[in-house]
Enzyme design. Structure first.
Site, PDB file in Angstrom:
ATOM      1  N   THR A   1       0.844  -1.197   0.000  1.00  0.00           N
ATOM      2  CA  THR A   1       0.000   0.000   0.000  1.00  0.00           C
ATOM      3  C   THR A   1       0.877   1.244   0.000  1.00  0.00           C
ATOM      4  O   THR A   1       1.860   1.320   0.745  1.00  0.00           O
ATOM      5  CB  THR A   1      -0.930   0.032   1.224  1.00  0.00           C
ATOM      6  OG1 THR A   1      -1.786  -1.110   1.199  1.00  0.00           O
ATOM      7  CG2 THR A   1      -1.792   1.284   1.220  1.00  0.00           C
TER       8      THR A   1
ATOM      9  N   PHE B   1       1.105   5.293   0.668  1.00  0.00           N
ATOM     10  CA  PHE B   1       0.484   6.352   1.458  1.00  0.00           C
ATOM     11  C   PHE B   1       1.083   7.695   1.073  1.00  0.00           C
ATOM     12  O   PHE B   1       2.238   7.766   0.617  1.00  0.00           O
ATOM     13  CB  PHE B   1       0.746   6.130   2.956  1.00  0.00           C
ATOM     14  CG  PHE B   1       0.150   4.875   3.528  1.00  0.00           C
ATOM     15  CD1 PHE B   1      -1.041   4.917   4.236  1.00  0.00           C
ATOM     16  CD2 PHE B   1       0.796   3.656   3.372  1.00  0.00           C
ATOM     17  CE1 PHE B   1      -1.591   3.757   4.767  1.00  0.00           C
ATOM     18  CE2 PHE B   1       0.256   2.490   3.904  1.00  0.00           C
ATOM     19  CZ  PHE B   1      -0.939   2.541   4.605  1.00  0.00           C
TER      20      PHE B   1
END
Length: 277
Positions: free
Chosen positions: A172, A174
């Site tokens: 992921t 960010f």
């Protein structure tokens, strides 16, 4: 850096992991929604917000692309977290006694092979860290949680198996948001400029708008479109490019982009993470 960093989710979430990995000296502030995390920075309750924008398996986080342009905040950094999934249970419970695993539906779907191999039934929870907390509170020996090891550490669970995800590269990305922009040159891997724009209502507008980046040799690492307002005709584009707005080639490309657009908004200028390489 010290102070407070806001994130969406509970303590032990992968967003919390991103906060701890990137800013270990900052105090994490869990928030119920993305909007709450953004507001915490706007109000001064937090200095920064850590917000997920995309996942290598599931794609972009749709809500964020709508929130960022109107947030009034600025991207000053990026972070990458490898989604390592651990099966965790109450202290002393062996894997052979686990019959259920609770987690967010996305994590449950990423561990199908392991769960099938051990004949463990899937139980859907609200989120990953919340599932770990729930397993600890319910104290059912046959039920385990799928979450980060950080969540197990926080809620007193023991790791029975780690890195059990079917795909070993789920990551992921960010972005770190601040009230104030920071366009200073920094980092060892170049700079990234993120911006949104809307093209003019003319034939081949997007093609023409992108031409300046190609002719000036600017690498565009991301280009995504999404609808704005209540119409199917108003489209906004989100883009990441390599380089700084003050670089001569980037400046020329942005000037050309401006000619074919009705609006261009710089969301942030920040150092590229080494994970990009």
């Amino acid at each position: 850096m010290t102070g407070t960093i806001a994130f969406q989710g509970e303590l032990g979430a992968y967003s919390h992991q991103a906060c701890r990995d990137t800013y270990p000296d900052m105090t994490p502030l869990p928030c119920r929604t993305f909007e709450d995390a953004i507001e915490a920075v706007r109000s001064g309750e937090a200095e920064l917000a850590m917000l997920p924008v995309e996942n290598s398996t599931f794609g972009r986080v749709a809500d964020i692309h709508h929130l960022l342009p109107e947030s009034g905040l600025h991207i000053i950094n990026e972070a990458f977290v490898r989604v390592r999934i651990a099966l965790m249970a109450l202290p002393g419970v062996p894997l052979s006694e686990v019959r259920e695993a609770m987690s967010h539906t996305m994590l449950l779907g990423q561990c199908r092979n392991f769960l099938a191999k051990h004949n463990i039934r899937r139980v859907t929870g609200a989120d990953t860290a919340g599932s770990a907390r729930q397993v600890a509170e319910d104290a059912l020996p046959h039920r385990a949680a799928l979450a980060s090891e950080l969540a197990g550490e926080i809620y007193g669970l023991e790791v029975l198996a780690r890195d059990i995800e079917d795909e070993g590269n789920n990551t992921t990305r960010f972005v770190v948001m601040s009230r104030d922009p920071d366009h200073s040159e920094r980092g060892d891997h170049g700079m990234i400029t993120s911006f949104v724009f809307q093209v003019r209502n003319i034939p081949a507008a997007l093609y023409k708008a992108m031409g300046g980046f190609a002719t000036n040799g600017i690498n565009m690492t991301k280009l995504e479109s999404y609808m704005v307002g209540d119409t199917f005709t108003a489209t906004q584009f989100y883009a990441d490019i390599e380089g700084h707005p003050e670089d001569a080639a980037v400046a020329r490309a942005l000037d050309e982009l401006d000619y074919f657009t009705t609006e261009v908004k710089i969301l942030g200028v920040y150092p590229a993470h080494p994970r990009r390489g």
